[in-house]
Design an enzyme around this catalytic site. Structure first.
Site, PDB file in Angstrom:
ATOM      1  N   ALA A 197     -18.941   0.587  -4.116  1.00 32.42           N
ATOM      2  CA  ALA A 197     -18.048  -0.039  -3.137  1.00 32.42           C
ATOM      3  C   ALA A 197     -18.425  -1.492  -2.864  1.00 32.42           C
ATOM      4  CB  ALA A 197     -18.047   0.762  -1.835  1.00 32.42           C
ATOM      5  N   ASN A 251     -14.916   7.255   1.792  1.00 27.44           N
ATOM      6  CA  ASN A 251     -16.108   7.510   0.986  1.00 27.44           C
ATOM      7  C   ASN A 251     -17.298   7.870   1.863  1.00 27.44           C
ATOM      8  OD1 ASN A 251     -17.052   5.077   2.044  1.00 27.44           O
ATOM      9  ND2 ASN A 251     -16.844   3.934   0.140  1.00 27.44           N
ATOM     10  N   GLU A 270       0.835  -1.192   0.000  1.00 31.03           N
ATOM     11  CA  GLU A 270       0.000   0.000   0.000  1.00 31.03           C
ATOM     12  C   GLU A 270       0.879   1.255   0.000  1.00 31.03           C
ATOM     13  OE1 GLU A 270      -2.510   3.033   0.125  1.00 31.03           O
ATOM     14  OE2 GLU A 270      -3.094   0.980  -0.363  1.00 31.03           O
ATOM     15  N   ALA A 271       0.558   2.191  -0.915  1.00 30.53           N
ATOM     16  CA  ALA A 271       1.335   3.426  -1.005  1.00 30.53           C
ATOM     17  C   ALA A 271       1.078   4.347   0.181  1.00 30.53           C
ATOM     18  CB  ALA A 271       1.025   4.150  -2.306  1.00 30.53           C
ATOM     19  N   ALA A 283     -12.312  -1.815  -9.388  1.00 32.64           N
ATOM     20  CA  ALA A 283     -13.389  -1.261 -10.211  1.00 32.64           C
ATOM     21  C   ALA A 283     -12.970  -1.035 -11.655  1.00 32.64           C
ATOM     22  CB  ALA A 283     -13.891   0.051  -9.604  1.00 32.64           C
ATOM     23  N   HIS A 300     -16.854   7.926  -8.602  1.00 32.35           N
ATOM     24  CA  HIS A 300     -17.075   6.488  -8.797  1.00 32.35           C
ATOM     25  C   HIS A 300     -16.400   5.992 -10.077  1.00 32.35           C
ATOM     26  CE1 HIS A 300     -21.144   7.179  -6.539  1.00 32.35           C
ATOM     27  NE2 HIS A 300     -20.136   7.075  -5.692  1.00 32.35           N
TER      28      HIS A 300
END
Length: 601
Positions: free
Chosen positions: A583, A113, A56-57, A571, A538
């Site tokens: 989501a 979100n 993960e960044a 997505a 989205h």
């Protein structure tokens, strides 16, 4: 290989310098610890024989306050836990750059979100099958919606039936205790205009109608992100799972094979100038960066349109013309703010003392207005529904609209509302004012692109959302905007809103909300849309499923066409945009992918 720990941020602990002759290796290397990546890492490591490195960044989510408070999510935007992407200037959007928030934190966008849990329309997934995504129909995905969810019923919402939800999954959902009084008034006003009230957007009957949203909340007043659900302290202590944070995946590494290029690992670093490390994937590399970062990584790694890669100075590993193409997002016509009377909205929280007291209440026992949803409800409607009053007394033909909905029971317009003044979320709202903001989201025809600006992963890509490349999208948004204006003038809203008879002051915060829908012209509304429209956060479909490399990026098993050992799961693989908030769909896709991978062992 793995280690018993929560997070690691020093590459030397999980990878080897690129100058080393030896590699550290894992069965699966998952790039992106967001919504999909968290699910995959958790499910795959249920088997102690499978080792996983999740990269993960961003950083851990546990100490990020605004990933916890349900009403606090707008405060997370444009902070270090948001990638805060921007589009290129939009020719048909007033030459504006529009913001594209994406979570840069463990849990990804599920941590920042609006907490909406929605399975969208069942017909969305039948459309996917028609587009070549065999095995991704509604009946195929339904078991994974249910597997992921742990729904708690609420006595105030009897229409949300337990039997339409999962009850034993890791991801907690429910209906919040708090809602502004204006919420029910708007639902009633939608019904007054012919929109059918329904109990639950997540039933097999679909989402046409008006209702409250189900939320990703834990029952104790806090957000329940995918990170909290799937990467619990118990999961993080698995010896076969390593979660690397504050680590950038610079590129995917390949070797030649008789079947074509094979992904064998990734190169990582903590910054552009820091030491480079590499790590091997014995089975597969799985990219879960989302609809912006996934095509970006694929392209800097040499997978994408040949001419574009060569122009950026990236050696071509595989010419894949569709990488970064067909980027789609829902389009809002811009915030329409209505002046409300005091006592109906949550705007009083903008008063420092009121806001502080509400925050203290949330801290103390997880209750109060901070547990409310920022977007508590919506109406999903069809632009061709004769029972819905879009009417105006203005003379002239109505703009033509083609039916682009996923099916006859699916919507092409969403009207959602914020129980407070929000604007476009780019600046704090004014103090002392009370209002509600509504927006329209659609099933778009137009699509954009994600392309390389340079050969470096550290330079954000060019994102051209191509607002209103399709005139049809413009017309659908215009019709939705007219519905919103009509909504404000219903009998039900008379005691709630404090509207002027008709305003022509286009510089006013409450215009066009104060405009009489029978006097404002289409040209005026089109100008407003041009200057205020924005994507609704989205993004999908930029590495979509397709039967071949000419129509998509991945096959129905999410394997990248013509490349061995490489999948995408997020997505970006959606064959088309969904008719709602995505989501829950991303989580179901990841659950199904994890099961496919387990079955292949």
């Amino acid at each position: 290989m793995g280690a018993s720990h929560s997070y690691v941020s020093e590459p030397a602990k999980f990878a080897a310098p690129v100058i080393s002759d030896t590699w550290k290796e894992y069965d699966y290397v998952i790039v992106g610890g967001g919504t999909a990546g968290s699910v995959l890492a958790s499910r795959l490591t249920e088997d102690p024989a499978i080792s996983v490195l999740l990269i993960e960044a961003g950083g851990p989510h546990e100490k990020e306050l605004f990933t916890k408070i349900p009403l606090g999510w707008p405060r997370a935007l444009k902070t270090p836990i948001d990638w805060a992407f921007e589009s290129t200037p939009q020719t048909k959007g007033g030459d504006r750059k529009v913001t594209i928030p994406r979570g840069k934190v463990v849990g990804g966008t599920s941590s920042i979100n609006a907490l909406i849990y929605q399975r969208c329309s069942p017909e969305d997934f039948e459309e996917w099958v028609r587009l070549g995504a065999t095995g991704w129909g509604y009946k195929d995905l339904l078991p994974y919606f249910e597997k992921s969810e742990s729904f708690t019923p609420h006595p105030r919402y009897p229409g949300v039936k337990r039997e339409n939800h999962g009850t034993s999954g890791p991801w907690k959902t429910g209906l919040p205790d708090e809602a502004a009084p204006v919420n029910q008034a708007i639902i009633d006003a939608c019904a007054e205009l012919g929109v059918k009230p329904i109990g639950d957007f997540n039933s097999p009957q679909g989402n046409l109608g008006v209702s409250n949203f189900t939320a990703t909340v834990d029952g104790k007043g806090s957000r329940h992100s995918v990170a909290i659900a799937y990467l619990s302290p118990t999961v993080l202590q698995r010896t076969n799972l390593t979660v690397a944070v504050h680590t950038t995946t610079e590129k995917i590494l390949f070797e030649d094979s008789p079947e074509g290029p094979r992904a064998v690992g990734v190169q990582v670093a903590t910054s552009a100038s820091s030491q480079k490390y590499r790590v091997k994937a014995k089975r597969e590399v799985i990219v879960c960066g989302g609809a912006v970062s996934t095509p970006h990584l694929l392209q800097v790694s040499g997978l994408g349109p040949k001419e574009a890669l060569e122009k950026a100075g990236v050696p071509v590993v595989k010419n894949l013309s569709q990488v970064g193409q067909k980027f789609q997002d829902h389009v809002a016509g811009g915030p329409v703010t209505f002046r409300a009377k005091p006592g109906f909205t949550l705007d009083y929280l903008n008063n420092p003392l009121s806001g502080l007291l509400a925050l203290a209440k949330w801290y103390w026992n997880g209750s109060g207005p901070m547990t409310a949803m920022g977007v508590p409800g919506a109406a999903f409607i069809r632009s061709d529904d004769k029972n819905v009053r879009f009417d105006t007394k203005l003379a002239g033909p109505e703009p033509a609209i083609r039916d682009l909905a996923a099916g006859p029971g699916a919507p092409d317009i969403e009207v959602m509302w914020f129980p407070c003044i929000t604007g476009d979320l780019s600046a704090p709202p004014p103090r002392g004012a009370h209002g509600i903001s509504g927006a329209m989201a659609i099933k778009p025809e137009g699509s954009g692109t994600v392309t390389l600006r340079t050969a470096s992963i550290y330079d954000k890509p060019d994102i051209d959302v191509r607002l209103f490349d399709s005139e049809n999208d413009y017309n659908v948004v215009l019709k939705g905007l007219r519905f919103v204006l009509r909504l404000g003038r219903t009998e039900r809203m008379k005691g709630v809103l404090d509207l002027k008879p008709h305003s022509t002051d286009q510089s006013d915060l409450f215009w066009p909300g104060d405009a009489d829908p029978d006097q404002i012209t289409d040209d005026e509304l089109r100008a407003y849309i041009r200057d205020h429209a924005l994507p609704i956060f989205h993004p999908t479909s930029s590495a979509r499923i397709g039967p071949d490399a000419e129509s998509g990026v991945v096959d129905a098993a999410l394997r990248v066409h013509g490349v061995q050992g490489l999948r995408v799961c997020d997505a970006s693989v959606f064959p088309s945009q969904v008719s709602g908030h995505p989501a829950a769909v991303v989580v179901a896709v990841a659950e199904k992918t994890a099961e496919m991978l387990k079955a292949s062992h």
